[in-house]
Structures are given as C-alpha cells and as structure tokens.
Design an enzyme around this catalytic site. Structure first.
Site, PDB file in Angstrom:
ATOM      1  N   LEU A  33      20.574  81.098  82.983  1.00 29.52           N
ATOM      2  CA  LEU A  33      20.671  82.159  83.996  1.00 29.52           C
ATOM      3  C   LEU A  33      20.416  81.627  85.405  1.00 29.52           C
ATOM      4  O   LEU A  33      19.553  80.782  85.627  1.00 29.52           O
ATOM      5  CB  LEU A  33      19.677  83.273  83.673  1.00 29.52           C
ATOM      6  CG  LEU A  33      19.838  83.945  82.306  1.00 29.52           C
ATOM      7  CD1 LEU A  33      18.831  85.092  82.155  1.00 29.52           C
ATOM      8  CD2 LEU A  33      21.258  84.465  82.098  1.00 29.52           C
ATOM      9  N   HIS A  34      21.186  82.180  86.352  1.00 31.00           N
ATOM     10  CA  HIS A  34      21.028  81.851  87.765  1.00 31.00           C
ATOM     11  C   HIS A  34      21.045  83.166  88.556  1.00 31.00           C
ATOM     12  O   HIS A  34      21.115  84.249  87.949  1.00 31.00           O
ATOM     13  CB  HIS A  34      22.121  80.880  88.221  1.00 31.00           C
ATOM     14  CG  HIS A  34      23.502  81.323  87.831  1.00 31.00           C
ATOM     15  ND1 HIS A  34      24.094  82.453  88.348  1.00 31.00           N
ATOM     16  CD2 HIS A  34      24.391  80.805  86.941  1.00 31.00           C
ATOM     17  CE1 HIS A  34      25.293  82.594  87.809  1.00 31.00           C
ATOM     18  NE2 HIS A  34      25.497  81.614  86.951  1.00 31.00           N
ATOM     19  N   HIS A  37      23.617  85.920  87.606  1.00 31.45           N
ATOM     20  CA  HIS A  37      23.260  86.756  86.456  1.00 31.45           C
ATOM     21  C   HIS A  37      22.175  87.759  86.851  1.00 31.45           C
ATOM     22  O   HIS A  37      22.231  88.929  86.481  1.00 31.45           O
ATOM     23  CB  HIS A  37      22.692  85.893  85.315  1.00 31.45           C
ATOM     24  CG  HIS A  37      23.644  84.889  84.737  1.00 31.45           C
ATOM     25  ND1 HIS A  37      23.434  83.540  84.807  1.00 31.45           N
ATOM     26  CD2 HIS A  37      24.810  85.047  84.056  1.00 31.45           C
ATOM     27  CE1 HIS A  37      24.416  82.898  84.188  1.00 31.45           C
ATOM     28  NE2 HIS A  37      25.280  83.786  83.735  1.00 31.45           N
ATOM     29  N   GLN A 149      32.322  89.417  89.424  1.00 32.55           N
ATOM     30  CA  GLN A 149      33.665  89.144  89.965  1.00 32.55           C
ATOM     31  C   GLN A 149      34.032  87.666  89.835  1.00 32.55           C
ATOM     32  O   GLN A 149      35.200  87.309  89.850  1.00 32.55           O
ATOM     33  CB  GLN A 149      33.738  89.567  91.439  1.00 32.55           C
ATOM     34  CG  GLN A 149      35.183  89.533  91.963  1.00 32.55           C
ATOM     35  CD  GLN A 149      35.265  89.549  93.450  1.00 32.55           C
ATOM     36  OE1 GLN A 149      34.555  90.304  94.110  1.00 32.55           O
ATOM     37  NE2 GLN A 149      36.123  88.704  94.011  1.00 32.55           N
ATOM     38  N   GLN A 154      38.452  88.075  83.582  1.00 32.94           N
ATOM     39  CA  GLN A 154      37.660  88.566  82.457  1.00 32.94           C
ATOM     40  C   GLN A 154      37.331  90.055  82.654  1.00 32.94           C
ATOM     41  O   GLN A 154      37.361  90.829  81.696  1.00 32.94           O
ATOM     42  CB  GLN A 154      36.380  87.747  82.335  1.00 32.94           C
ATOM     43  CG  GLN A 154      35.417  88.235  81.282  1.00 32.94           C
ATOM     44  CD  GLN A 154      34.300  87.244  81.042  1.00 32.94           C
ATOM     45  OE1 GLN A 154      34.459  86.269  80.312  1.00 32.94           O
ATOM     46  NE2 GLN A 154      33.160  87.475  81.663  1.00 32.94           N
TER      47      GLN A 154
HETATM   48  P1  AMP Z   1      28.301  83.811  81.745  1.00 30.96           P
HETATM   49  O1  AMP Z   1      26.868  83.600  81.329  1.00 30.96           O
HETATM   50  O2  AMP Z   1      28.868  82.703  82.531  1.00 30.96           O
HETATM   51  O3  AMP Z   1      29.161  84.270  80.604  1.00 30.96           O
HETATM   52  O4  AMP Z   1      28.262  85.039  82.757  1.00 30.96           O
HETATM   53  C1  AMP Z   1      27.693  86.258  82.412  1.00 30.96           C
HETATM   54  C2  AMP Z   1      28.055  87.269  83.466  1.00 30.96           C
HETATM   55  O5  AMP Z   1      27.539  86.848  84.723  1.00 30.96           O
HETATM   56  C3  AMP Z   1      29.568  87.432  83.631  1.00 30.96           C
HETATM   57  O6  AMP Z   1      29.874  88.799  83.828  1.00 30.96           O
HETATM   58  C4  AMP Z   1      29.840  86.622  84.869  1.00 30.96           C
HETATM   59  O7  AMP Z   1      30.983  87.050  85.587  1.00 30.96           O
HETATM   60  C5  AMP Z   1      28.579  86.861  85.677  1.00 30.96           C
HETATM   61  N1  AMP Z   1      28.397  85.806  86.668  1.00 30.96           N
HETATM   62  C6  AMP Z   1      28.477  84.462  86.463  1.00 30.96           C
HETATM   63  N2  AMP Z   1      28.323  83.802  87.619  1.00 30.96           N
HETATM   64  C7  AMP Z   1      28.174  84.739  88.592  1.00 30.96           C
HETATM   65  C8  AMP Z   1      27.988  84.693  90.001  1.00 30.96           C
HETATM   66  N3  AMP Z   1      27.933  83.527  90.664  1.00 30.96           N
HETATM   67  N4  AMP Z   1      27.868  85.850  90.667  1.00 30.96           N
HETATM   68  C9  AMP Z   1      27.938  87.042  90.014  1.00 30.96           C
HETATM   69  N5  AMP Z   1      28.097  87.157  88.683  1.00 30.96           N
HETATM   70  C10 AMP Z   1      28.221  86.027  87.973  1.00 30.96           C
END
Ligand code: AMP
Length: 281
Positions: A33-34, A37, A149, A154
């Site tokens: 997580l960053h 998330h 976004q 997706q």
């Molecule tokens: P992931 O863990 O990469 O599957 O991402 C989980 C959710 O976090 C997805 O809906 C992503 O679009 C969102 N997400 C990932 N990176 C970002 C970001 N930099 N800013 C906003 N939402 C994000």
C-alpha cells in the site's frame, strides 16, 4: 480494525452490520500500500460507516508469471497504514477463499473494451480482474466501491461488470484521482521494484502526459502529439507497449480535439511495466 481471513466469517459480519443500517465502502487492493491506496481508504471512510479493504494478489489477472512472482508484499507495513487511517476491516484471504474447489471460472462479455489498450497487451487480464472483483463483491456486498483513476480502463471494465451482473443498483462505483509523487510519477506498488536511477527515469512518463495536455490546444493534429510523445519515450529507453490519445468515454482512437480525450500509456523500464493516464479536457 478486524482482520478476516475467511469469506464466510467476513460475509456474516458484514451482513449483521448491514442489518443495523451501516453503509459499507470497499477498497480492493493487491497490497504494498502507498498513498494512492490510502486516499481510497480515506474516501471510503468519510462516506461510509465501515471501510473494508482487501489485500489479495490475484493470480488470474497476471498474464506474466514473473510479474506475479515479483509483486511486492509488505503486509506488516500495510496493516500499520490501514490502522493509522482507521480502516474498519481488512480482508486477507488465501487463494482457496477466493477460488474454492467448486469455483466455476466465469467468462464476462466485456465487449470492445477488452480488446483495446491493456486488453491488447495483457490478454486475459480483464477477465481475471472481473473474476476477482465479482467474487469480492459477492462476499462483501458493499454500498460503495472505490477504484483509482490510475487504472482508468480497469474502472471502465468494472463499470461494465456491474452492468453485466446487475449490480448497478446495489453498489456505486467511485473513481478517485491518481495520487502522484512530487515528481509527477503516479504512485504504484510496482515502483518499489525500481532503483533510484530507474525512478528518476520513470518521472518522464508523467512529464510527457502533462506536456501532451499543455500542447493540445495549439497542436494541429492529435496524431502529431501522440507521435512526439512516443518518440520521446523511446528515445529515453522505454519499451513502449502503447501511448495513445483516445476518446475518454470509449477508449477508441480519436481525431477531434473537442472529443473528451485521455492520454494513456503503458511502458517498461527493464522488466517493470508502468501505466499512467491523464484526462486532457
Ligand atoms: P492495486 O493494489 O494496484 O491493484 O490497486 C488497488 C486500487 O488502488 C486500484 O483501484 C488502483 O487504481 C488504485 N490505485 C493504485 N495506484 C493509485 C494511485 N497512484 N492513485 C490513486 N489510486 C491508485
């Protein structure tokens, strides 16, 4: 924060909460997580009584085994971040909880969207995304679903999934803005796989997207803007899957500057595939 590892226990708990009139916001993630998330968690927390976050690295959406094997895992830190941000529930399932023995893989008729951009370069990826999201929605039944976004296509695919599975009236989809580093680089779990030099190079992706936006009003054609951007990325040593300026509603190629437009890119630095996008008008 309550941590659930089984689907049944989570479903039963959330059912009781719903019976008490509690609204549930859901943030699906693959962990590491960053701040991107966490922005979704905060949004879910503000607008709902309960925020449920899931961490599950879904194998069915990876079309590259190496990418799956090397996907970062930072579960202890993730739990700390979620605690700091008052997340109510963490769902941490095993593979069997999501895909039990009797699980029948469904095929989703996503139509054109599945053939474009990510769909073209990651065959099967969106079917995998739909499988896991469908299953998670079946377990959680949230009122609100939060996606970023950053993964624009997706979001469109999940919107289609909600239509296909007749969940549009049950759950509202919210697309949250992309959170960026100061350099402009879109935050991503995969950034953890980059060294300092590569992180420095990765900034160029966002820089090019913002340059496209800036140059759009004066540009003669969309194709010209796209070609410049593509050349810049390649000259910097990226392996480019695509960089496109397309209609933001359909993701089909665009020729008219007055259409709703999005610049969207997928490119590799070594083995690490980065994606980003920017709405242009
Ligand atoms: P992931 O863990 O990469 O599957 O991402 C989980 C959710 O976090 C997805 O809906 C992503 O679009 C969102 N997400 C990932 N990176 C970002 C970001 N930099 N800013 C906003 N939402 C994000």
């Amino acid at each position: 924060m309550i941590i659930f590892k089984t689907a049944n226990e989570l479903s039963n708990y959330l059912l009781k909460q719903k019976e008490r009139g509690k609204k549930i916001g859901f943030v699906p993630t693959m962990g590491a997580l960053h701040k991107g998330h966490i922005s979704l968690v905060r949004q879910a927390n503000t607008a709902n009584d309960l925020c449920v976050c899931s961490i599950f690295i879904n194998p069915t959406q990876f079309n590259n085994q190496n990418d799956f094997n090397l996907y970062p895992v930072t579960i202890e830190k993730d739990i700390e971040h979620l605690l700091e941000n008052d997340c109510s529930v963490l769902f941490l399932p095993t593979l069997k909880e999501i895909y039990p023995k009797d699980y029948q893989a469904k095929h989703f008729e996503l139509g054109r969207i599945e053939q474009l951009l990510e769909g073209q370069f990651r065959p099967g990826h969106f079917q995998g995304v739909c499988q896991v999201v469908d299953r998670l929605l079946e377990i959680i039944h949230p009122d609100n679903l939060y996606l970023g976004q950053k993964d624009y296509q997706q979001c469109m695919v999940v919107n289609r999934l909600l239509e296909l599975t007749e969940r549009k009236n049950e759950v509202a989809l919210h697309m949250a803005p992309t959170v960026r580093e100061e350099s402009g680089l879109a935050m991503s779990s995969r950034n953890m796989r980059l060294n300092d030099g590569q992180l420095d190079k990765a900034k160029l992706i966002a820089k090019i997207l913002f340059t496209i936006k800036e140059n759009l009003p004066a540009a003669t054609t969309i194709a010209e803007l796209k070609n410049q951007a593509s050349k810049q990325l390649e000259a910097a040593g990226f392996l480019v899957d695509y960089i496109e300026i397309v209609n933001a509603k359909t993701l089909e190629s665009a020729s008219d500057k007055n259409e709703p437009l999005i610049a969207i890119v997928a490119a590799y630095i070594n083995e690490v595939r980065l994606i980003d996008n920017l709405l242009l008008n």
